[in-house]
Design a protein around this motif. Sequence first.
Motif, PDB file in Angstrom:
ATOM      1  N   ASP A  10       1.885 -70.064 -36.968  1.00  0.00           N
ATOM      2  CA  ASP A  10       0.515 -69.929 -36.468  1.00  0.00           C
ATOM      3  C   ASP A  10       0.479 -70.065 -34.948  1.00  0.00           C
ATOM      4  O   ASP A  10      -0.238 -69.327 -34.268  1.00  0.00           O
ATOM      5  N   ALA A  11       1.260 -71.002 -34.417  1.00  0.00           N
ATOM      6  CA  ALA A  11       1.313 -71.191 -32.968  1.00  0.00           C
ATOM      7  C   ALA A  11       1.903 -69.957 -32.283  1.00  0.00           C
ATOM      8  O   ALA A  11       1.453 -69.565 -31.205  1.00  0.00           O
ATOM      9  N   THR A  12       2.884 -69.320 -32.921  1.00  0.00           N
ATOM     10  CA  THR A  12       3.469 -68.101 -32.373  1.00  0.00           C
ATOM     11  C   THR A  12       2.433 -66.992 -32.323  1.00  0.00           C
ATOM     12  O   THR A  12       2.268 -66.315 -31.305  1.00  0.00           O
ATOM     13  N   ALA A  50      11.279 -72.686 -33.601  1.00  0.00           N
ATOM     14  CA  ALA A  50      10.807 -74.041 -33.958  1.00  0.00           C
ATOM     15  C   ALA A  50      10.755 -74.203 -35.470  1.00  0.00           C
ATOM     16  O   ALA A  50      10.437 -73.270 -36.197  1.00  0.00           O
ATOM     17  N   THR A  51      11.075 -75.391 -35.929  1.00  0.00           N
ATOM     18  CA  THR A  51      11.033 -75.675 -37.362  1.00  0.00           C
ATOM     19  C   THR A  51       9.854 -76.566 -37.726  1.00  0.00           C
ATOM     20  O   THR A  51       9.737 -76.993 -38.866  1.00  0.00           O
ATOM     21  N   GLY A  69      17.610 -66.153 -37.177  1.00  0.00           N
ATOM     22  CA  GLY A  69      17.792 -66.485 -38.583  1.00  0.00           C
ATOM     23  C   GLY A  69      16.813 -65.738 -39.458  1.00  0.00           C
ATOM     24  O   GLY A  69      16.792 -64.513 -39.486  1.00  0.00           O
ATOM     25  N   ASP A  70      15.960 -66.479 -40.139  1.00  0.00           N
ATOM     26  CA  ASP A  70      15.000 -65.909 -41.075  1.00  0.00           C
ATOM     27  C   ASP A  70      13.670 -65.538 -40.435  1.00  0.00           C
ATOM     28  O   ASP A  70      12.779 -65.042 -41.119  1.00  0.00           O
ATOM     29  N   ARG A  71      13.501 -65.788 -39.150  1.00  0.00           N
ATOM     30  CA  ARG A  71      12.220 -65.504 -38.483  1.00  0.00           C
ATOM     31  C   ARG A  71      12.353 -64.360 -37.497  1.00  0.00           C
ATOM     32  O   ARG A  71      13.299 -64.318 -36.708  1.00  0.00           O
ATOM     33  N   TRP A  72      11.376 -63.467 -37.535  1.00  0.00           N
ATOM     34  CA  TRP A  72      11.380 -62.278 -36.678  1.00  0.00           C
ATOM     35  C   TRP A  72       9.994 -62.006 -36.145  1.00  0.00           C
ATOM     36  O   TRP A  72       9.017 -62.119 -36.879  1.00  0.00           O
ATOM     37  N   LEU A  73       9.921 -61.616 -34.886  1.00  0.00           N
ATOM     38  CA  LEU A  73       8.665 -61.234 -34.255  1.00  0.00           C
ATOM     39  C   LEU A  73       8.868 -59.880 -33.587  1.00  0.00           C
ATOM     40  O   LEU A  73       9.780 -59.713 -32.777  1.00  0.00           O
ATOM     41  N   LEU A  74       8.046 -58.899 -33.945  1.00  0.00           N
ATOM     42  CA  LEU A  74       8.081 -57.578 -33.325  1.00  0.00           C
ATOM     43  C   LEU A  74       6.752 -57.348 -32.642  1.00  0.00           C
ATOM     44  O   LEU A  74       5.695 -57.378 -33.274  1.00  0.00           O
TER      45      LEU A  74
END
Length: 88
Positions: free
Chosen positions: A46-48, A39-40, A11-16
């Motif tokens: 921050d945990a990521t 997670a919502t 969705g709106d969250r991305w991690l590269l």
Amino acid sequence: MPGDGTLLGAGDRWLLLDARLDDEPGAELADRLWSLVTATTPGALDATADAVVEACGEDVSFALVDLSPAHGTSVTRGTAVVAESDGA
């Protein structure tokens, strides 16, 4: 820009994650990061970020973006950069 790396998006969250990691993230780490990216709960970003540093070390470069209207934030570390183009 095209390139190598590990990208997790929901969705709106991305991690590269940086392609220059000594080892590609294994399935266990990918599953853990996926759970955090999707997670919502408050503090999930921050945990990521903490989980990436814990698993990949202090020198890791990554970009973590939340484009949702409620959050609209990004976290970068190392040589990672987040840039907007035409509002996206």
